[in-house]
Design a protein around this motif. Sequence first.
Motif, PDB file in Angstrom:
ATOM      1  N   ALA A 211       0.838  -1.167   0.008  1.00  0.00           N
ATOM      2  CA  ALA A 211      -0.006   0.116  -0.146  1.00  0.00           C
ATOM      3  C   ALA A 211       0.955   1.245   0.023  1.00  0.00           C
ATOM      4  N   ASN A 212       2.011   1.087   0.689  1.00  0.00           N
ATOM      5  CA  ASN A 212       2.541   2.191   0.794  1.00  0.00           C
ATOM      6  C   ASN A 212       3.626   2.460  -0.486  1.00  0.00           C
ATOM      7  N   ASP A 213       4.017   1.433  -1.090  1.00  0.00           N
ATOM      8  CA  ASP A 213       4.525   1.553  -2.596  1.00  0.00           C
ATOM      9  C   ASP A 213       3.463   2.269  -3.629  1.00  0.00           C
ATOM     10  N   ILE A 214       2.420   1.634  -3.564  1.00  0.00           N
ATOM     11  CA  ILE A 214       1.348   2.488  -4.413  1.00  0.00           C
ATOM     12  C   ILE A 214       1.394   3.765  -3.968  1.00  0.00           C
ATOM     13  N   SER A 215       1.065   4.070  -2.778  1.00  0.00           N
ATOM     14  CA  SER A 215       0.961   5.555  -2.307  1.00  0.00           C
ATOM     15  C   SER A 215       2.383   6.422  -2.739  1.00  0.00           C
TER      16      SER A 215
ATOM     17  N   PHE B 128       1.607   7.265  -6.374  1.00  0.00           N
ATOM     18  CA  PHE B 128       0.545   8.269  -6.812  1.00  0.00           C
ATOM     19  C   PHE B 128       0.835   9.708  -5.960  1.00  0.00           C
ATOM     20  N   ASN B 129       1.794   9.569  -5.160  1.00  0.00           N
ATOM     21  CA  ASN B 129       2.116  11.003  -4.456  1.00  0.00           C
ATOM     22  C   ASN B 129       2.765  11.850  -5.154  1.00  0.00           C
ATOM     23  N   ALA B 130       3.129  11.427  -6.318  1.00  0.00           N
ATOM     24  CA  ALA B 130       4.088  12.484  -7.340  1.00  0.00           C
ATOM     25  C   ALA B 130       3.003  13.471  -7.897  1.00  0.00           C
ATOM     26  N   ASP B 131       1.519  13.186  -7.809  1.00  0.00           N
ATOM     27  CA  ASP B 131       0.522  13.985  -8.272  1.00  0.00           C
ATOM     28  C   ASP B 131       0.586  15.149  -7.214  1.00  0.00           C
ATOM     29  N   PRO B 132       0.581  16.501  -7.643  1.00  0.00           N
ATOM     30  CA  PRO B 132       0.579  17.583  -6.706  1.00  0.00           C
ATOM     31  C   PRO B 132      -0.963  17.595  -6.099  1.00  0.00           C
ATOM     32  N   ASP B 133      -1.862  17.007  -6.867  1.00  0.00           N
ATOM     33  CA  ASP B 133      -3.060  17.277  -6.392  1.00  0.00           C
ATOM     34  C   ASP B 133      -3.426  15.773  -5.504  1.00  0.00           C
ATOM     35  N   LYS B 134      -3.506  16.013  -4.019  1.00  0.00           N
ATOM     36  CA  LYS B 134      -3.675  14.905  -3.382  1.00  0.00           C
ATOM     37  C   LYS B 134      -4.719  14.091  -3.325  1.00  0.00           C
ATOM     38  N   GLU B 135      -5.894  14.814  -3.747  1.00  0.00           N
ATOM     39  CA  GLU B 135      -7.160  14.277  -3.854  1.00  0.00           C
ATOM     40  C   GLU B 135      -7.100  13.244  -4.970  1.00  0.00           C
ATOM     41  N   ILE B 136      -6.585  13.502  -5.971  1.00  0.00           N
ATOM     42  CA  ILE B 136      -6.393  12.789  -7.124  1.00  0.00           C
ATOM     43  C   ILE B 136      -5.436  11.520  -6.939  1.00  0.00           C
ATOM     44  N   ALA B 137      -4.381  11.939  -5.934  1.00  0.00           N
ATOM     45  CA  ALA B 137      -3.477  10.857  -5.704  1.00  0.00           C
ATOM     46  C   ALA B 137      -4.240   9.856  -4.759  1.00  0.00           C
ATOM     47  N   ALA B 138      -4.952  10.249  -3.660  1.00  0.00           N
ATOM     48  CA  ALA B 138      -5.721   9.337  -2.731  1.00  0.00           C
ATOM     49  C   ALA B 138      -6.652   8.421  -3.670  1.00  0.00           C
ATOM     50  N   GLU B 139      -7.549   9.152  -4.598  1.00  0.00           N
ATOM     51  CA  GLU B 139      -8.181   8.154  -5.480  1.00  0.00           C
ATOM     52  C   GLU B 139      -7.623   7.463  -6.457  1.00  0.00           C
TER      53      GLU B 139
ATOM     54  N   PRO C  12       0.263   8.481   5.272  1.00  0.00           N
ATOM     55  CA  PRO C  12      -0.963   9.223   5.343  1.00  0.00           C
ATOM     56  C   PRO C  12      -1.885   9.170   4.237  1.00  0.00           C
ATOM     57  N   LEU C  13      -1.231   8.931   2.924  1.00  0.00           N
ATOM     58  CA  LEU C  13      -1.934   8.966   1.422  1.00  0.00           C
ATOM     59  C   LEU C  13      -2.499   7.686   1.632  1.00  0.00           C
ATOM     60  N   ALA C  14      -1.740   6.469   2.189  1.00  0.00           N
ATOM     61  CA  ALA C  14      -2.674   5.227   2.142  1.00  0.00           C
ATOM     62  C   ALA C  14      -3.460   5.147   3.046  1.00  0.00           C
ATOM     63  N   LYS C  15      -3.453   5.720   4.336  1.00  0.00           N
ATOM     64  CA  LYS C  15      -4.668   5.984   5.083  1.00  0.00           C
ATOM     65  C   LYS C  15      -5.960   6.313   4.573  1.00  0.00           C
ATOM     66  N   THR C  16      -5.748   7.530   4.067  1.00  0.00           N
ATOM     67  CA  THR C  16      -6.720   8.105   3.225  1.00  0.00           C
ATOM     68  C   THR C  16      -7.369   7.474   2.068  1.00  0.00           C
ATOM     69  N   ALA C  17      -6.715   6.801   1.278  1.00  0.00           N
ATOM     70  CA  ALA C  17      -7.221   5.880   0.146  1.00  0.00           C
ATOM     71  C   ALA C  17      -7.846   4.798   0.710  1.00  0.00           C
ATOM     72  N   ILE C  18      -7.232   4.028   1.904  1.00  0.00           N
ATOM     73  CA  ILE C  18      -8.057   2.805   2.196  1.00  0.00           C
ATOM     74  C   ILE C  18      -9.278   3.292   3.175  1.00  0.00           C
ATOM     75  N   GLY C  19      -9.081   4.264   3.707  1.00  0.00           N
ATOM     76  CA  GLY C  19     -10.364   4.825   4.406  1.00  0.00           C
ATOM     77  C   GLY C  19     -11.569   4.947   3.291  1.00  0.00           C
TER      78      GLY C  19
END
Length: 73
Positions: free
Chosen positions: A12-16, A19-30, A62-69
């Motif tokens: 999950a962290n590797d995937i995050s 996607f974390n390279a995207d400056p829009d964290k909403e798009i990254a989480a999605e 944090p990004l993985a937590k948001t996405a999994i949530g």
Amino acid sequence: MSSNINTLIRMANDISNFFNADPDKEIAAEGVRNHIAKSWDVRMRKAIIDHLTQHNGEGLSPLAKTAIGRITA
């Protein structure tokens, strides 16, 4: 933690990280949410969701937590 959950956390962290390279964290989480929802089997998703709810996602970024949530919603 079991080695299985540690593997899922790492994945999950590797995937995050990807996607974390995207400056829009909403798009990254999605992006993370979509990848996990579509690519992981039901047992894997259930295990990582349980880890988030029962252990506050210890070890997850944090990004993985948001996405999994969002998978649980």
